[in-house]
Design an enzyme around this catalytic site. Structure first.
Site, PDB file in Angstrom:
ATOM      1  N   SER A  41      38.908  -8.790 117.779  1.00  0.00           N
ATOM      2  CA  SER A  41      39.233 -10.142 118.236  1.00  0.00           C
ATOM      3  C   SER A  41      38.276 -10.667 119.305  1.00  0.00           C
ATOM      4  O   SER A  41      38.220 -11.875 119.522  1.00  0.00           O
ATOM      5  CB  SER A  41      40.663 -10.190 118.777  1.00  0.00           C
ATOM      6  OG  SER A  41      40.839  -9.244 119.818  1.00  0.00           O
ATOM      7  N   ASP A 341      45.313 -14.913 127.308  1.00  0.00           N
ATOM      8  CA  ASP A 341      46.653 -14.730 126.742  1.00  0.00           C
ATOM      9  C   ASP A 341      47.253 -13.362 127.045  1.00  0.00           C
ATOM     10  O   ASP A 341      48.211 -12.956 126.407  1.00  0.00           O
ATOM     11  CB  ASP A 341      46.628 -14.968 125.222  1.00  0.00           C
ATOM     12  CG  ASP A 341      45.685 -14.008 124.498  1.00  0.00           C
ATOM     13  OD1 ASP A 341      45.141 -13.091 125.147  1.00  0.00           O
ATOM     14  OD2 ASP A 341      45.496 -14.163 123.276  1.00  0.00           O
ATOM     15  N   HIS A 344      43.253 -11.213 125.696  1.00  0.00           N
ATOM     16  CA  HIS A 344      41.900 -11.734 125.547  1.00  0.00           C
ATOM     17  C   HIS A 344      41.502 -12.590 126.753  1.00  0.00           C
ATOM     18  O   HIS A 344      42.362 -12.978 127.548  1.00  0.00           O
ATOM     19  CB  HIS A 344      41.806 -12.552 124.255  1.00  0.00           C
ATOM     20  CG  HIS A 344      42.340 -11.829 123.063  1.00  0.00           C
ATOM     21  ND1 HIS A 344      43.616 -12.046 122.566  1.00  0.00           N
ATOM     22  CD2 HIS A 344      41.788 -10.869 122.289  1.00  0.00           C
ATOM     23  CE1 HIS A 344      43.822 -11.257 121.523  1.00  0.00           C
ATOM     24  NE2 HIS A 344      42.738 -10.535 121.343  1.00  0.00           N
TER      25      HIS A 344
END
Length: 381
Positions: A41, A341, A344
């Site tokens: 990610s 978040d 991340h």
């Protein structure tokens, strides 16, 4: 004097800062013409949401800062891979899975939640891959599928990829995040994974070299002990034990573990560099990030450990109320936050890491050493 400054009139000092900034941004232009990216990610530019369109990263406020809409990036805006592409004058790298993009200037195989090790490794140990079962090996298979269109059979792939930058990672972080997040085993049991993770990344680099890659950047892991997802996890906070760094507030033993992983990876890359006549660069994500955690205000951040978007609490992180969910709290200005978040980072933090890599000294050897011809050196005031 830098060629960018050669025509500067002495009295136009008001333009000096803007001109220096321009020279800096353009100093890597021409080094590479395309980027091929792998990872999780931290680098995914839209692969995961292609197969999981209802995932939270495909809803607002993801993407609010730069794109003004969600793009599948796990941030409010751009990622490190985006800033690297911009620095080299290359269009933002499109995700592979839609399979309808223009891959002539690059392609991104990174998928949110990906591991370095195959899913079967975790299945055998009862570790649940809650996001995806895609591994680095799967991404390499996609690369092989696309290879005939990138490098025709009649071509010498080494010449075709001479001006392609391969970015392998960050990858391997989820191999740690899944067991740690689920309270699986102890830190020594997870430590036993490290040689296999590093071997898998090393093997991927060698496979890419065999297929013609000549310039590769391999990032290490971030300081996971500074992540709200670790800090807010009650399993990581034993009663009566204070493992937090007095200056940063990060969890010492998890950061030490990330450093151990990075040291093993870097040693393996050193061995690869000695065996192959190609450019292999280690990107030190850990220390590029730690300089910010140690002095956040110096880099323009007000909040180092609290997430901008999340479910409340000390770190604004709650696994039951993730960013993008009903009831999630969102900060007014993400540029003042390091973390987006709880897992991340914000665009502002990714920009800071990218600048640290491009300007140095957080790549070994320097990224500029791969450029032909070498880029114009960064100008300092």
């Amino acid at each position: 004097m830098s060629p960018c400054l050669s025509h500067l009139r002495p009295k136009l000092l008001i333009l000096l800062f803007l001109l220096i900034t321009s020279c800096t941004a353009e100093s890597f232009n021409g080094c590479f013409s395309s980027i091929i990216s792998f990872g999780d990610s931290l680098a995914d530019t839209g692969n995961y949401i292609y197969t999981h369109p209802r995932h939270k990263s495909n809803s607002f406020p993801y993407g609010e800062t730069y794109f003004r809409r969600p793009t599948g990036r796990s941030s409010d805006g751009r990622l490190v891979i985006d800033f690297i592409a911009e620095a080299f004058g290359i269009p933002l790298v499109p995700p592979f899975l839609p399979k309808n993009g223009d891959f002539s200037r690059g392609v991104n195989f990174a998928v949110t939640g990906s591991t370095a090790l195959p899913s079967g490794f975790f299945d055998e140990r009862g570790i649940v891959l809650s996001v995806t079962n895609i591994s680095l090996g799967d991404q390499l298979q996609w690369f092989k599928q696309l290879l005939p269109s990138l490098c025709p059979a009649s071509s010498d792939c080494r010449n075709v990829f001479r001006r392609t930058l391969f970015v392998v990672g960050e990858i391997g972080g989820n191999d740690l995040n899944y067991p740690f997040g689920q309270g699986w085993g102890g830190i020594d049991q997870v430590r036993s994974f490290l040689p296999q993770i590093v071997f898998t990344i090393k093997s991927a680099v060698e496979m890419l070299i065999e297929h013609g890659a000549t310039s590769l950047v391999v990032p290490g892991n971030l300081p996971i002990g500074c992540s709200p997802s670790y800090l807010a996890n009650p399993m990581n906070n034993s009663p009566g034990e204070d493992d937090r760094d007095s200056k940063t507030g990060c969890l010492n033993h998890f950061n030490a573990f990330a450093e151990e992983f990075n040291q093993q990876l870097r040693k393996e890359l050193d061995r690869l560099r000695a065996r192959h006549r190609v450019n292999i660069v280690y990107a030190d994500y850990y220390n590029a990030a730690m300089r910010v955690f140690r002095s956040p205000h110096r880099f323009g951040f007000d909040e180092a450990l609290k997430a901008c978007c999340g479910g409340g609490g000390q770190y604004n992180y709650n696994v039951s109320v993730s960013c993008g969910s009903v009831g999630a709290q969102v900060c007014k200005d993400p540029s003042l936050f390091v973390n987006w978040d709880g897992i991340h980072l914000t665009e502002a933090m990714y920009r800071s890491i990218a600048e640290a890599l491009l300007k140095g000294p957080y790549t070994y050897p320097s990224i500029s050493s791969m450029c032909h011809p070498p880029p114009t050196p960064f100008t300092t005031m």
